[in-house]
Design an enzyme around this catalytic site. Structure first.
Site, PDB file in Angstrom:
ATOM      1  N   MET A 251       0.827  -1.195   0.000  1.00 38.94           N
ATOM      2  CA  MET A 251       0.000   0.000   0.000  1.00 38.94           C
ATOM      3  C   MET A 251       0.867   1.254   0.000  1.00 38.94           C
ATOM      4  O   MET A 251       2.026   1.211   0.414  1.00 38.94           O
ATOM      5  CB  MET A 251      -0.924   0.004   1.224  1.00 38.94           C
ATOM      6  CG  MET A 251      -1.950  -1.119   1.243  1.00 38.94           C
ATOM      7  SD  MET A 251      -3.175  -0.950  -0.063  1.00 38.94           S
ATOM      8  CE  MET A 251      -4.198  -2.372   0.264  1.00 38.94           C
ATOM      9  N   CYS A 252       0.287   2.350  -0.403  1.00 36.70           N
ATOM     10  CA  CYS A 252       0.980   3.633  -0.460  1.00 36.70           C
ATOM     11  C   CYS A 252       0.858   4.358   0.879  1.00 36.70           C
ATOM     12  O   CYS A 252       0.265   3.849   1.825  1.00 36.70           O
ATOM     13  CB  CYS A 252       0.382   4.485  -1.571  1.00 36.70           C
ATOM     14  SG  CYS A 252       0.283   3.629  -3.158  1.00 36.70           S
ATOM     15  N   GLN A 253       1.440   5.555   0.941  1.00 36.39           N
ATOM     16  CA  GLN A 253       1.270   6.389   2.131  1.00 36.39           C
ATOM     17  C   GLN A 253       0.880   7.795   1.701  1.00 36.39           C
ATOM     18  O   GLN A 253       1.295   8.295   0.648  1.00 36.39           O
ATOM     19  CB  GLN A 253       2.542   6.423   2.976  1.00 36.39           C
ATOM     20  CG  GLN A 253       2.817   5.108   3.673  1.00 36.39           C
ATOM     21  CD  GLN A 253       3.365   5.285   5.077  1.00 36.39           C
ATOM     22  OE1 GLN A 253       3.500   6.383   5.602  1.00 36.39           O
ATOM     23  NE2 GLN A 253       3.695   4.172   5.699  1.00 36.39           N
TER      24      GLN A 253
ATOM     25  N   HIS B 123       2.153  12.088  -1.610  1.00 39.03           N
ATOM     26  CA  HIS B 123       1.925  10.651  -1.744  1.00 39.03           C
ATOM     27  C   HIS B 123       3.238   9.962  -2.062  1.00 39.03           C
ATOM     28  O   HIS B 123       4.039  10.472  -2.854  1.00 39.03           O
ATOM     29  CB  HIS B 123       0.928  10.427  -2.897  1.00 39.03           C
ATOM     30  CG  HIS B 123       0.559   9.012  -3.170  1.00 39.03           C
ATOM     31  ND1 HIS B 123       1.302   8.191  -4.004  1.00 39.03           N
ATOM     32  CD2 HIS B 123      -0.492   8.269  -2.754  1.00 39.03           C
ATOM     33  CE1 HIS B 123       0.716   7.002  -4.076  1.00 39.03           C
ATOM     34  NE2 HIS B 123      -0.373   7.016  -3.337  1.00 39.03           N
TER      35      HIS B 123
END
Length: 266
Positions: free
Chosen positions: A1-3, A77
């Site tokens: 997943m991204c942050q 992001h």
């Protein structure tokens, strides 16, 4: 997943401190190394930077860390690719225009089998589920409200409904802004803190850096920082609940009372 990282405040402020703590998560303290981006609202304009290189290796990220760009709404992001190749066109945040305004969007998550019918201006350039979701939201907004932007409260109610629909396809942590407000939806993991008078010191969790905000601010300043996980280790952050939708305006989460909306130092 991204942050994700976002900032909303009542006076133009730079995000150097928070961004400095965010960048190490792109390969040092975490593994989100498939590109990054950041967008700053300045008046009705947007200063937009994206790079398909990991933020820890990006000269552009070093520029942003050293350049005190002042803004009232910022979305950043760092990417861990789940759908779409590592490429510039797949880096968040994405920017499009609607109702004579810039809209900025970034997403952390993975939407399975999400293939809406998109047409006109709102068609993806890249091949991510995130950009499809962005185009879907803009198209839905135009179809619902026509050519005139609705009042903020009415738009927020509509966006909350749409976020719940999108979350049925998978994880949907969202940051979305037109420069007037920052709309945030939590699917799994988001935190926020509001810094206001009396200001105190803060120390980053992912980098050796601390700042005494009382030396840099006025009594009227108020800044909300939103991130996937807390960026500092000496402050109390508010954890959002799954399904929660918050609108941040002038550095304040509307209708929220977590942490009593003030900095709390440990």
């Amino acid at each position: 997943m991204c942050q994700l990282l976002g900032m909303n405040c009542n006076t133009p402020t730079d995000i150097i401190f928070s961004f400095t703590g965010f960048v190490p998560r792109a390969g040092i303290t975490d593994h989100h190394s498939d590109g990054w981006g950041i967008a700053f609202f300045e008046g009705i304009g947007v200063r937009h930077f994206v790079d398909h290189y990991a933020a820890i290796h990006s000269p552009l990220a070093e520029l942003v860390k050293s350049w005190p760009i002042k803004s009232t709404n910022v979305i950043a992001h760092i990417r861990k690719a789940t759908q779409g190749r590592i490429a510039l066109e797949n880096c968040h945040p994405f920017v499009r225009q609607l109702w004579g305004r810039n809209w900025v969007f970034a997403h952390n998550g993975d939407l399975k089998e999400f293939h809406p019918t998109l047409e006109g201006l709102f068609t993806p350039i890249g091949c991510t589920d995130s950009e499809r979701a962005f185009c879907y939201l803009l198209q839905a907004m135009q179809q619902q409200f026509g050519n005139n932007q609705p009042p903020r409260a009415e738009l927020a109610e509509f966006l909350q409904q749409q976020c719940h629909i999108l979350a049925q396809y998978g994880t949907f942590n969202l940051m979305f802004s037109d420069g007037d407000a920052l709309y945030v939806h939590c699917s799994t993991n988001l935190h926020y803190i509001v810094r206001q008078h009396p200001f105190a010191s803060a120390a980053l969790a992912d980098e050796e850096m601390h700042v005494d905000f009382s030396q840099l601010t006025s009594q009227q300043d108020r800044v909300a920082i939103i991130a996937t996980s807390p960026l500092t280790n000496n402050e109390i952050w508010c954890q959002m609940s799954p399904g929660q939708f918050i609108v941040f305006v002038d550095g304040m989460p509307q209708g929220e009372e977590c942490g009593q909306n003030r900095i709390l130092s440990a």
